[in-house]
Design a protein around this motif. Sequence first.
Motif: not given
Lengths: 201, 201
Positions: A73-86, A128-134, A155-162
């Motif tokens: 399952r895709i999980e939301d991870v808080d690394t402290g920066t948006v770059r790190g999270d994505l 799960a992807q949408i909630l994590a990204a949001r 953002l999700l289309d570009a990242l997940c699709g990418g």
Amino acid sequence: MTQNARAMGRPRDPQVDHRVAEAAVALFGEEGWSSFSIESVARRAGVGKASVYLRWSSKEQLLADALTQSLGRIEDVDTGTVRGDLVRLVRQLLELFTGEHADAALRLGLEARRTPGLAERYEAMAEAQILAARAMVHRGMDRGELPRDTSVTLLLDALCGGAMNHALATPARLRAELPKHAGEYAEALVDFILASVLTKA
Amino acid sequence: MTQNARAMGRPRDPQVDHRVAEAAVALFGEEGWSSFSIESVARRAGVGKASVYLRWSSKEQLLADALTQSLGRIEDVDTGTVRGDLVRLVRQLLELFTGEHADAALRLGLEARRTPGLAERYEAMAEAQILAARAMVHRGMDRGELPRDTSVTLLLDALCGGAMNHALATPARLRAELPKHAGEYAEALVDFILASVLTKA
């Protein structure tokens, strides 16, 4: 399970569940829904058809359970920066689309919509992807890293699709190499999407 | 064809080729390669199995020909700006992934790699996308719109993947509506990818 129970006939073997689930995911990944049957799963798992029916009443239920067990399952991870999270989000997606169950994960997106029992499983995965990204985007806004009007959908289309495109575009013979470069690729994709590629006027 | 020729027996009917190709693409889109056979295509097209074998020697060849006829080739269009060019690219991709043959186009990406005769067809389709995107990016650099080191690979993953993700993420019941908003979505995706979403420091 005691020796005694074993000797009494066919006690329920917990390993059978696992073998059946593995066989179901592999078969679905290779051939898709149109060839999927309880019979072919039982054959591949090396168990009797009756043992499968004992546990699952329909092939939709069997495959939905097996996919839930096998696909992370895709999980939301808080690394402290948006770059790190994505980057963590993209790495999870690359694992899903290039890992052991990649074909099943990719097929789920394609075939779930025409299969009632699978549509729910796919929607849970997508949610799960949408909630994590949001959550990641909102933390980025709160930290002042992202503008308030950033579109989670785009953002999700570009990242997940990418990530999906990257996995699909890689020829089969090079696919085993993908996980080695997943971290590097995830950082490059996130940096590309977060930064403007247009020359500043 | 004259009445005379028709009366003589079974003259080669050019419409049969078209009907067989349509049936092949539809069947592949719905059920995928594992259920694909010359017999099932002939049945769906309402022609004899022998007429199909007369034209194609293998099912790989039949499907590759049918896909070449049915799936539009992604074309490089020079609109004068990189934004305009990329919007046209995304619109073409959305047409491919949401149009009449969408399921076949999406399946091709997933199943081509394990099917020798189809792998070449998929690679030709992927190559047309790469060539179109590369030409657009290079014109954008020449016009001074894009930095010289823009990554075509990342741009293509984000754009093509974004369009594919958008098509896949839309529930079946809303899919018929997609083409109505394709232009709007294409502009939004391109603007999102071309512009930075990070707040300028």
